[in-house]
Scaffold this motif. Structure first.
Motif, PDB file in Angstrom:
ATOM      1  N   GLY A 325       0.800  -1.215   0.000  1.00 64.52           N
ATOM      2  CA  GLY A 325       0.000   0.000   0.000  1.00 64.52           C
ATOM      3  C   GLY A 325       0.832   1.264   0.000  1.00 64.52           C
ATOM      4  O   GLY A 325       0.297   2.369  -0.105  1.00 64.52           O
ATOM      5  N   ALA A 326       2.147   1.124   0.108  1.00 65.49           N
ATOM      6  CA  ALA A 326       3.034   2.286   0.148  1.00 65.49           C
ATOM      7  C   ALA A 326       3.139   2.927  -1.228  1.00 65.49           C
ATOM      8  O   ALA A 326       2.908   2.282  -2.256  1.00 65.49           O
ATOM      9  CB  ALA A 326       4.421   1.864   0.636  1.00 65.49           C
ATOM     10  N   LEU A 327       3.508   4.203  -1.248  1.00 64.78           N
ATOM     11  CA  LEU A 327       3.747   4.875  -2.514  1.00 64.78           C
ATOM     12  C   LEU A 327       4.946   4.253  -3.218  1.00 64.78           C
ATOM     13  O   LEU A 327       5.911   3.833  -2.566  1.00 64.78           O
ATOM     14  CB  LEU A 327       3.991   6.369  -2.279  1.00 64.78           C
ATOM     15  CG  LEU A 327       2.797   7.181  -1.778  1.00 64.78           C
ATOM     16  CD1 LEU A 327       3.236   8.593  -1.386  1.00 64.78           C
ATOM     17  CD2 LEU A 327       1.704   7.246  -2.832  1.00 64.78           C
ATOM     18  N   VAL A 328       4.911   4.235  -4.536  1.00 72.08           N
ATOM     19  CA  VAL A 328       6.004   3.626  -5.298  1.00 72.08           C
ATOM     20  C   VAL A 328       7.207   4.550  -5.388  1.00 72.08           C
ATOM     21  O   VAL A 328       8.282   4.139  -5.837  1.00 72.08           O
ATOM     22  CB  VAL A 328       5.542   3.224  -6.715  1.00 72.08           C
ATOM     23  CG1 VAL A 328       4.404   2.218  -6.640  1.00 72.08           C
ATOM     24  CG2 VAL A 328       5.119   4.456  -7.525  1.00 72.08           C
ATOM     25  N   ALA A 329       7.059   5.802  -4.989  1.00 68.92           N
ATOM     26  CA  ALA A 329       8.168   6.750  -4.954  1.00 68.92           C
ATOM     27  C   ALA A 329       7.865   7.792  -3.891  1.00 68.92           C
ATOM     28  O   ALA A 329       6.728   7.912  -3.416  1.00 68.92           O
ATOM     29  CB  ALA A 329       8.380   7.409  -6.319  1.00 68.92           C
ATOM     30  N   ILE A 334       6.791  10.751  -7.143  1.00 71.00           N
ATOM     31  CA  ILE A 334       5.599   9.961  -7.440  1.00 71.00           C
ATOM     32  C   ILE A 334       4.841  10.561  -8.615  1.00 71.00           C
ATOM     33  O   ILE A 334       4.194   9.857  -9.402  1.00 71.00           O
ATOM     34  CB  ILE A 334       4.686   9.864  -6.189  1.00 71.00           C
ATOM     35  CG1 ILE A 334       3.582   8.827  -6.393  1.00 71.00           C
ATOM     36  CG2 ILE A 334       4.074  11.203  -5.837  1.00 71.00           C
ATOM     37  CD1 ILE A 334       4.067   7.426  -6.452  1.00 71.00           C
ATOM     38  N   CYS A 335       4.935  11.877  -8.774  1.00 72.92           N
ATOM     39  CA  CYS A 335       4.244  12.563  -9.864  1.00 72.92           C
ATOM     40  C   CYS A 335       5.103  12.650 -11.121  1.00 72.92           C
ATOM     41  O   CYS A 335       4.598  12.505 -12.244  1.00 72.92           O
ATOM     42  CB  CYS A 335       3.836  13.971  -9.429  1.00 72.92           C
ATOM     43  SG  CYS A 335       2.804  14.006  -7.943  1.00 72.92           S
ATOM     44  N   THR A 336       6.409  12.865 -10.937  1.00 78.16           N
ATOM     45  CA  THR A 336       7.279  13.046 -12.097  1.00 78.16           C
ATOM     46  C   THR A 336       7.605  11.736 -12.804  1.00 78.16           C
ATOM     47  O   THR A 336       8.262  11.755 -13.848  1.00 78.16           O
ATOM     48  CB  THR A 336       8.587  13.754 -11.696  1.00 78.16           C
ATOM     49  OG1 THR A 336       9.255  12.997 -10.677  1.00 78.16           O
ATOM     50  CG2 THR A 336       8.296  15.166 -11.192  1.00 78.16           C
ATOM     51  N   CYS A 372       4.038  18.840  -5.024  1.00 80.50           N
ATOM     52  CA  CYS A 372       2.886  18.703  -5.923  1.00 80.50           C
ATOM     53  C   CYS A 372       1.577  18.534  -5.143  1.00 80.50           C
ATOM     54  O   CYS A 372       0.548  19.131  -5.485  1.00 80.50           O
ATOM     55  CB  CYS A 372       3.080  17.510  -6.853  1.00 80.50           C
ATOM     56  SG  CYS A 372       4.604  17.530  -7.823  1.00 80.50           S
ATOM     57  N   VAL A 373       1.631  17.710  -4.085  1.00 82.12           N
ATOM     58  CA  VAL A 373       0.399  17.386  -3.365  1.00 82.12           C
ATOM     59  C   VAL A 373      -0.190  18.590  -2.642  1.00 82.12           C
ATOM     60  O   VAL A 373      -1.400  18.639  -2.385  1.00 82.12           O
ATOM     61  CB  VAL A 373       0.631  16.228  -2.367  1.00 82.12           C
ATOM     62  CG1 VAL A 373       0.954  14.942  -3.102  1.00 82.12           C
ATOM     63  CG2 VAL A 373       1.726  16.579  -1.362  1.00 82.12           C
TER      64      VAL A 373
END
Length: 652
Positions: A325-329, A334-336, A372-373
């Motif tokens: 469930g963790a972010l992949v970056a 994570i956005c770029t 970004c968030v």
């Protein structure tokens, strides 16, 4: 037949539900014998070590746990928590953890902690209160601060309130367990008012997403699954859910990560299409701001469906590792992974540009504003200390916020300024930016205020294919009586829309039209391939008085009752279900059944003033003023500040 729905919930006639849905129940029972059995997550670990290691420490795996030494650390050492006249004392007796609650009405009870929901940032106590009921206690443990706090400190929740921790809305069996367990079945008995809930495993295990694993083990251990043994469709590995398909996998996530109405008694078979198991909530007041931003706890999916990322085919797994469930970056990375000069070949329509730079963010690189968030995923706290981000991924529109008084990313940080200032700043930075485009929030806001005056605007929004499907569906849902001013064929055309939510919205609008004209469309909806659409059509048909029912629609009334009955038999512990049945009973002319349903609605939720008002009025008509006065006295005891009830008392 018109009186059948009114008989559904009479205390002595629950058999009518079974009669109305016997074929459906038989089919469900038959299917249950032909799906693979659940084997439990531990059967998966030896072969899938990496996935299991990631999963075991995830919020999914720990979504529901039995008390252990690794949780509630520092708690149950004799702490006393007081709030609004209530006192809770937390102690340990042997291996048992005890909560002694002195309620504000002076009654004291002791409860043994049955289990714990969640892992961080808070741990939620689940207490047994009798009749198989598990209740979510309102005093929860802050894992980081190691202290107790109340989830709703500003609310007055006496023991007789349905929102009190012991009331219907804090019932774990009905309101929570389905998304915290694997293979959960609620098993509520309407006659005895008892639960006999079961689950394959507490916590969200492997099979909660992939489906029952017995056929998979047969393939692994024996080389093949016996032909014809299972009637349900299985993939090549013996699972009912095709997690390799990104869209199907996302719908599997959406089953829990959404605000929705469930049709079944517990977890649907993994792989079931979302709209065959649930009705997704529209962008309605109380849940979302008028511009679609999150307001109440809506669990992500409805927000994400508004986004251009969703329309481009982005799914949960593009950002979240499925097992942990963790972010992949981390951070902006994570956005770029997509939003950059290099782009991402999986999403070829992306504009290639540099986004992670001061030139775009207009804020220093390492600042909060440079994330970004901060601008595109504002967060909001729920349950006291649990921050959730809005997954709409919206472009900041302080101009819209200024008009609609909705949250504004800019002034959240620049709290000494207002949204007009922020809108001028955005216009100066991005003179050709998206702020120049119309926003659907303006139309939805006007539709919320006066749908009849804005029917044309709502219709135009619904017909705008560039808008998100959930936005278009909401525009139709908002039409209400305004649908009468619109072209019937244009409304009916939405029943051909590929998105089931749009078809549901169309049926909500069509039920406002005279049935003699809308009948062909209601019949079409009743025979839709998707269950959510069929139920919307059933509700529209059952809302038609017998005196105005066209002959073309009469043969389908029984089918509508059966479709609705198959769902409502799983919602008999919800006051809202009884209120619906009361309404359909009144339409059908079965006033005694309506009264019975209203009595059950106020038993479950004594604060439902709408049900009380209807009960008082119907009782006055059928049982006399004395009976109505008795109901009114009880209603005012639970709702002493309600002005309508007070006026009714003055008039009796």
């Amino acid at each position: 037949m018109f009186r059948m729905i009114g008989s559904l919930l009479c205390a002595g006639a629950l058999a009518a539900v079974a009669a109305a849905t016997s074929a459906s129940a038989q089919d469900t029972s038959q299917a249950a014998q032909e799906v693979p059995e659940y084997v439990g997550s531990q059967a998966c670990v030896s072969c899938h070590e990496d996935a299991a290691e990631n999963w075991e420490m995830s919020h999914h795996a720990q979504a529901w746990r039995m008390p252990g030494t690794d949780m509630l650390v520092g708690a149950f050492e004799g702490e006393v928590f007081e709030h609004d006249g209530m006192q809770a004392t937390f102690t340990t007796e042997g291996d048992a953890r005890i909560v002694t609650v002195l309620e504000k009405d002076g009654i004291e009870r002791r409860y043994t902690v049955h289990s714990v929901g969640g892992v961080t940032p808070l741990e939620h106590l689940i207490l047994e209160t009798g009749k198989g009921r598990m209740q979510s206690f309102d005093v929860v443990w802050d894992v980081e601060q190691k202290a107790w706090f109340h989830l709703y400190p500003d609310q007055d929740l006496p023991p007789q309130d349905a929102y009190h921790w012991s009331g219907a809305y804090k019932n774990w069996n009905a309101r929570c367990a389905e998304c915290h367990a694997t293979g959960f079945e609620k098993n509520y008995d309407f006659r005895t008012k008892r639960y006999a809930s079961t689950q394959v495993e507490i916590g969200v295990g492997c099979e909660a997403c992939h489906g029952p694993g017995a056929a998979h083990l047969e393939i692994v251990q024996e080389g093949a699954t016996p032909p014809g043994r299972y009637a349900v469709a299985l993939n090549d590995w013996g699972f009912s859910a095709e997690m390799g398909d990104p869209q199907e996998a996302m719908e599997q996530c959406a089953g829990c990560h959404s605000r929705r109405e469930a049709f079944g008694d517990g977890n649907p078979l993994p792989g079931t299409a979302f709209a065959d198991a649930y009705n997704l909530a529209m962008l309605r007041p109380g849940l979302y701001h008028a511009d679609g931003q999150i307001l109440d706890e809506v669990y992500v999916y409805g927000s994400f469906k508004q986004s251009k990322m969703h329309d481009a085919g982005v799914t949960c797994a593009n950002c979240h590792e499925p097992h942990s469930g963790a972010l992949v970056a981390e951070g902006n990375a994570i956005c770029t992974q997509c939003h950059s000069e290099a782009g991402n070949p999986d999403f070829p329509t992306l504009r290639l540009a540099e986004y992670d730079s001061v030139a775009h963010t207009k804020h220093a690189e390492d600042s909060e504003g440079g994330q970004c968030v901060s601008c595109h995923m504002m967060d909001q706290v729920y349950m006291g200390n649990d921050w959730r981000r809005d997954h709409n991924f919206r472009v900041p529109r302080p101009d819209v916020s200024a008009r609609l008084n909705t949250p504004d990313a800019c002034t959240r940080c620049h709290s000494d300024e207002d949204s007009d200032w922020a809108a001028a700043q955005v216009a100066a930075w991005f003179p050709e930016g998206r702020w120049r485009s119309p926003h659907y929030g303006d139309v939805l806001a006007r539709g919320r205020s006066n749908s009849q005056a804005t029917a044309g605007e709502l219709m135009a929004l619904a017909q705008d294919a560039s808008q998100a499907d959930l936005v278009r569906a909401t525009a139709l849902w908002l039409l209400g009586p305004g649908a009468n001013a619109l072209d019937l064929a244009e409304l009916g055309a939405f029943l051909e829309d590929p998105d089931p939510q749009v078809r549901v919205g169309a049926l909500d609008a069509l039920k406002e039209r005279a049935a003699v004209a809308s009948a062909p469309y209601l019949i079409k909806g009743l025979n839709d391939e998707v269950r959510a659409v069929r139920i919307a059509a059933a509700r529209a048909i059952m809302g038609q008085p017998a005196s105005r029912m066209p002959d073309s629609l009469r043969p389908y009334v029984g089918q509508a009752y059966q479709e609705f009955g198959a769902m409502v038999r799983n919602q008999l512990d919800f006051a809202e279900a009884h209120l619906q049945v009361a309404g359909y009973s009144m339409v059908a002319g079965n006033i005694p059944a309506a009264i019975a349903s209203l009595r059950e609605a106020v038993r479950i939720n004594p604060q439902n003033v709408q049900a009380w008002q209807s009960l008082v009025r119907l009782s006055a008509q059928t049982e006399g003023r004395a009976a109505a006065a008795r109901h009114l006295r009880r209603a005012l005891r639970y709702n002493p500040e309600d002005q309508v009830l007070q006026q009714m008392a003055d008039q009796l």
